[in-house]
Design a protein around this motif. Structure first.
Motif, PDB file in Angstrom:
ATOM      1  N   ILE A  92     -49.876 -81.733 -48.442  1.00  7.14           N
ATOM      2  CA  ILE A  92     -48.960 -82.378 -49.403  1.00  7.14           C
ATOM      3  C   ILE A  92     -48.306 -81.309 -50.284  1.00  7.14           C
ATOM      4  O   ILE A  92     -47.098 -81.359 -50.541  1.00  7.14           O
ATOM      5  N   GLU A 149     -58.371 -82.434 -47.058  1.00 10.53           N
ATOM      6  CA  GLU A 149     -57.592 -82.187 -45.850  1.00 10.53           C
ATOM      7  C   GLU A 149     -56.134 -82.594 -46.036  1.00 10.53           C
ATOM      8  O   GLU A 149     -55.272 -82.186 -45.284  1.00 10.53           O
ATOM      9  N   ARG A 150     -55.891 -83.420 -47.028  1.00 11.81           N
ATOM     10  CA  ARG A 150     -54.521 -83.879 -47.269  1.00 11.81           C
ATOM     11  C   ARG A 150     -53.796 -83.017 -48.300  1.00 11.81           C
ATOM     12  O   ARG A 150     -52.615 -82.754 -48.167  1.00 11.81           O
ATOM     13  N   TRP A 159     -59.607 -85.986 -48.897  1.00  6.14           N
ATOM     14  CA  TRP A 159     -58.455 -85.548 -49.691  1.00  6.14           C
ATOM     15  C   TRP A 159     -58.240 -84.047 -49.589  1.00  6.14           C
ATOM     16  O   TRP A 159     -57.112 -83.569 -49.675  1.00  6.14           O
ATOM     17  N   LEU A 162     -51.085 -90.853 -42.955  1.00  7.69           N
ATOM     18  CA  LEU A 162     -50.523 -89.861 -43.871  1.00  7.69           C
ATOM     19  C   LEU A 162     -50.303 -88.533 -43.145  1.00  7.69           C
ATOM     20  O   LEU A 162     -49.264 -87.885 -43.314  1.00  7.69           O
ATOM     21  N   VAL A 163     -51.272 -88.160 -42.328  1.00 11.44           N
ATOM     22  CA  VAL A 163     -51.125 -86.926 -41.544  1.00 11.44           C
ATOM     23  C   VAL A 163     -49.882 -87.041 -40.650  1.00 11.44           C
ATOM     24  O   VAL A 163     -49.084 -86.108 -40.546  1.00 11.44           O
ATOM     25  N   ILE A 214     -60.397 -89.387 -43.318  1.00  8.07           N
ATOM     26  CA  ILE A 214     -59.686 -88.170 -43.722  1.00  8.07           C
ATOM     27  C   ILE A 214     -60.027 -87.903 -45.183  1.00  8.07           C
ATOM     28  O   ILE A 214     -59.929 -88.807 -46.012  1.00  8.07           O
ATOM     29  N   LEU A 251     -51.830 -79.446 -40.028  1.00  9.24           N
ATOM     30  CA  LEU A 251     -51.893 -80.836 -39.583  1.00  9.24           C
ATOM     31  C   LEU A 251     -52.454 -80.949 -38.169  1.00  9.24           C
ATOM     32  O   LEU A 251     -53.230 -81.858 -37.875  1.00  9.24           O
ATOM     33  N   SER A 259     -59.041 -75.358 -47.706  1.00  5.69           N
ATOM     34  CA  SER A 259     -59.126 -76.379 -46.656  1.00  5.69           C
ATOM     35  C   SER A 259     -60.126 -76.027 -45.563  1.00  5.69           C
ATOM     36  O   SER A 259     -60.286 -76.791 -44.614  1.00  5.69           O
TER      37      SER A 259
END
Lengths: 379, 506
Positions: free
Chosen positions: B454, B449-450, B447, B370-371, B445, B342, B98
């Motif tokens: 997740i 970063e997600r 992916w 989502l965050v 954002i 986050l 990340s």
């Protein structure tokens, strides 16, 4: 030609807009970006309106006094595949058209609203109701118990039909605008306004009528003889109800009437399209507006590319659509405001110029709380 | 087998260092990720090979090194260290994945992360006190450099403060280890040999106090905590994730391994003090978190509070409480890593972490929905909502500590309620309402970063729904560590209280 300078009483934020309107411009600044957005979104809106008006007319004519209109959005074509697509939500959000219709009906105004309270309407409506319920004991009983109920349903059907007829004209007007843009005949915001204004003028005297067929007989509920016409009896009430007062962006703003967030005065209602916040608020659960969902299916490629290249690309497409849509509605409002000017826009008589200015200022002050000032920025 | 966990990241760091500058600029992250993947896979192999039914050390490696000093290269893992090794490997992979693709000086940055990974893994597997100390000090250098080079405006101050505190921590530990080795007459730093020491109780207490202060700085225990919020606030997101997720656990790990493990008798006397310090940590951390407006400081002080739960369970030192303590280490490692990740995303998109400025971030399409949703899940887990790992860990901690330290446990429970207060305040202010105009056009954002967040959320929920996946590794070790203490000192500490048996785990 004599030019008036803005008097000191004009708020400084409105002065440039007033000046632009008086010099042939629009409420929306004339920039190449705005032209692309407005024409592109109006093309998409034209397609969507075409679907809306056809459904409104279908409901008015074929779902007349149907107590449980389960298939009113199917336009008479109920097939398993269409039902599956409907459940999958691969469809037009016809509910949005109904919200606009109900907004018009609730806020009233114009000749249509006045006619629906006349004895002539009641007599014609009663005749249609009797014909409809004659062989239906349930409906007949309902009509006996609540004589005002079916009458109100007929009034609503009149609005279904009235809005359908209004949008039939607007849909065609926006699609022609797009064709003219493609041919290079439209290149600025004033061109867009002129096109819409001319379209409104051309259709101004178009009669608004409504008749239903029941058991092979035609019942005229709004006959031509009543004299309802396009501009004063549908267009103006529509602009008043949907652009200024009501709630077409269902789900974007949540007000609590019990907490006095809604004024008890109807005149203070400012929840129309020109006032709506394009950003859905309140959390992740509120859906984007129904209209934006529909618009996104029909945006032309050149506008789609603009959206994809900007900011979050596809991710915030519906917010961008809403912003563009508001811009386009300011153009339509400009056409309406200019069309309703008391004197020709190019008059040289200082008295008439002053009256024209007063007319414009009334509108500008009313729109000051709308998104008018935000669309002046390059957002 | 365990040596791979130390030498593979070092090899990765060396590879990156030796790369030509032009290649290193583009390839450092990819190479680091390759090595981190290999490390994570190797950790998986170790987990598969590890036998949770055995209480003692496994995969033992022993090599003579500097015998006259008593320094041997002795490695081994048990149920106390293996979950922490797994967390370390996971978080290092996540941090490298990340990291910002445009990170300046990537060659140095990724080398330091891999050296840090090696140092932490080495500390967790070292079975020689001096070797542990070496690894404990090794991780200090990359961390200092990462804060000092890639930190915020006050990075110099924060890095120096971190260095001074941690150096003092190291000195105290070294003094205690030397004292133990010399006074016990063992003449070695071999952990197994030193466990057999029979020093007078007073000497044990002195050495244990030194160790508690040494590790207390690292945990950190109030009032030795002041370096942590500064380090977190100034450190880049990746460092905060590693710091909260795994590096603080070196302190609690060391406390249990070298405090309880070497001085079980003295631990019985010292435990009430530790339990009181745990209460101070929990309440102080929580109350200070409530007063903060910087998201990162809130999470940092939350860390201070939640480390108190580990301390409380460690102080109780029953088999169940030690299992709870290890579970809380894993739980806190995952949750704090998630929250820092986050917060990092929020900061990188909005340019601020100030909850008095942020608003409406849950707004769909234009906000960070989502965050925000993951953040809500994270704070729910931190506040001990059932169905997530935080609940399991805190429940075991409370359940096991209540009979040993009832007042302290009840006071710590208030901390759980306070966690909900400061985190709901954070969520309410930052994520609800209308997005301010200046934030209504946030960058997209990605992916990458997600995905890390997740993945951590999936683990948090999985361990919450099926706790045995987390607890089974440490079951036998916690029984072995807790048992001697129970036999020798329970009566001394708790009078007539009967220790709780560890329930059979599925």
């Amino acid at each position: 030609m004599v030019q008036l300078s803005p008097p000191p009483s004009v708020p400084s934020v409105l002065a440039p807009i007033l000046e632009r309107l008086e010099s042939g411009g629009a409420l929306l600044p004339d920039t190449p970006e705005n032209v692309v957005e407005v024409v592109g979104i109006l093309k998409s809106y034209g397609v969507v309106l075409d679907a809306y008006w056809r459904n409104l007319i279908y409901i008015a004519q074929h779902q007349f006094l149907v107590l449980f209109p389960f298939f009113k959005y199917f336009n008479g074509e109920v097939t398993p595949s269409k039902l599956l697509r409907y459940w999958w939500h691969d469809r037009i959000n016809y509910e949005f058209a109904e919200y606009c219709m109900k907004g018009m009906m609730w806020h009233g105004g114009g000749g249509l609203d006045a006619y629906l309270d006349t004895p002539e309407f009641e007599e014609r409506a009663r005749a249609a109701i009797q014909a409809k319920v004659r062989s239906n004991p349930l409906m007949a009983g309902l009509n006996q118990l609540f004589p005002a109920f079916l009458l109100e349903q007929v009034r609503q059907s009149c609005y279904y039909s009235g809005l359908g007829q209004f949008w039939e004209v607007m849909s065609e007007m926006f699609l022609v605008l797009s064709d003219r843009y493609d041919r290079g005949e439209i290149s600025s915001i004033p061109d867009v306004v002129a096109h819409v204004k001319q379209g409104l003028v051309d259709a101004a005297a178009k009669p608004i009528t409504y008749a239903v067929d029941i058991k092979g007989q035609t019942y005229e509920i709004i006959p031509k003889s009543v004299g309802l016409t396009f501009l004063p009896d549908t267009a103006v009430p529509y602009v008043e109800a949907v652009f200024l007062r009501s709630f077409p962006f269902f789900g974007t703003v949540s007000y609590n009437a019990q907490a006095n967030q809604i004024s008890p005065e109807q005149a203070d209602f400012n929840y129309g399209a020109l006032f709506a916040d394009p950003l859905p608020i309140g959390g992740a659960g509120i859906p984007p507006t129904l209209l934006m969902q529909d618009l996104r299916h029909f945006i032309p490629d050149y506008l789609h590319k603009v959206y994809q290249d900007d900011g979050r690309g596809e991710d915030d497409l519906r917010v961008k659509l809403c912003i563009s849509f508001q811009k386009s509605m300011f153009c339509v409002t400009t056409a309406a405001v200019l069309g309703l000017m008391p004197h020709p826009q190019d008059t040289t008589d200082p008295q008439e110029q002053a009256e024209n200015r007063a007319h414009l200022m009334v509108w500008l002050e009313r729109l000051q709380a709308s998104r008018l000032l935000r669309v002046q920025e390059n957002v | 087998m365990l040596s791979v966990l130390i030498w593979l990241p070092l090899l990765g760091a060396l590879t990156i260092v030796l790369l030509p500058a032009a290649i290193a600029e583009k390839r450092s992250q990819g190479i680091a990720l390759l090595f981190a993947t290999a490390i994570a896979l190797w950790t998986g192999v170790i987990l598969v090979q590890f036998d949770p039914a055995l209480p003692g050390l496994q995969f033992i490696e022993s090599l003579a090194w500097i015998e006259p000093l008593g320094l041997t290269y002795q490695l081994g893992v048990d149920g106390l260290s293996i979950p922490l090794i797994a967390i370390n490997s996971l978080l290092v992979w996540i941090v490298i994945y990340s990291s910002d693709r445009d990170r300046t000086r990537p060659k140095l940055y990724y080398s330091l992360i891999l050296i840090l990974c090696a140092g932490v893994a080495g500390a967790f597997v070292a079975q020689n006190l001096l070797l542990f100390f070496l690894f404990y000090e090794v991780e200090l250098i990359p961390l200092y450099l990462m804060i000092a080079i890639w930190g915020g405006n006050r990075r110099g101050y924060a890095a120096m403060k971190f260095l001074i505190y941690t150096a003092i921590s190291g000195i105290l530990l070294l003094a205690a280890f030397f004292g133990l080795s010399l006074l016990s007459g063992v003449g070695s730093f071999d952990y197994a040999l030193l466990q057999e020491q029979s020093l007078p109780l007073v000497t044990q207490l002195v050495l244990l106090t030194t160790i508690v202060i040494g590790f207390g700085i690292k945990i950190p225990i109030v009032p030795f905590h002041t370096w942590l919020p500064d380090a977190h606030v100034e450190a880049p997101t990746e460092v905060s994730v590693l710091l909260a997720g795994v590096l603080l656990k070196l302190g609690t790990y060391g406390l249990i391994r070298f405090g309880l493990g070497l001085f079980p008798q003295a631990w019985g006397y010292f435990a009430p003090v530790l339990a009181a310090l745990a209460v101070v940590n929990v309440l102080y951390g929580s109350f200070v978190a409530i007063a903060q407006t910087d998201m990162k400081k809130i999470v940092a002080y939350s860390s201070v509070g939640h480390m108190g739960y580990i301390l409380l369970a460690a102080a109780a030192a029953t088999p169940l409480s030690l299992a709870g303590s290890i579970a809380q280490m894993v739980s806190h490692g995952l949750i704090s890593a998630l929250l820092f990740l986050l917060v990092g995303v929020v900061y990188s998109k909005t340019g601020t972490r100030d909850i008095s400025v942020l608003r409406g971030l849950l707004t769909p399409e234009r906000g960070l929905p989502l965050v925000g949703s993951l953040m809500i899940l994270g704070v729910m887990a931190s506040a001990g909502i059932p169905g997530m790992v935080g609940f399991i860990a805190e429940f075991i901690v409370y359940r096991s500590s209540l009979l040993i330290f009832p007042v302290q446990t009840l006071l710590c429970m208030i901390g759980t309620a306070l966690t909900a207060v400061y985190f709901l305040n954070l969520i309410n202010r930052s994520f609800f309402g209308r997005l301010p105009d200046r934030l209504d056009n946030l960058p997209p954002i990605l992916w990458r970063e997600r995905i890390p967040a997740i993945a951590i959320v999936i683990l948090i929920i999985a361990f919450g729904l099926e706790p045995s996946w987390m607890l089974r590794w440490s079951e036998q070790t916690s029984v072995a560590l807790g048992t001697p203490f129970l036999h020798s000192t329970t009566a001394l500490v708790t009078g007539s209280v009967t220790p709780l048996p560890l329930p059979p785990l599925p």
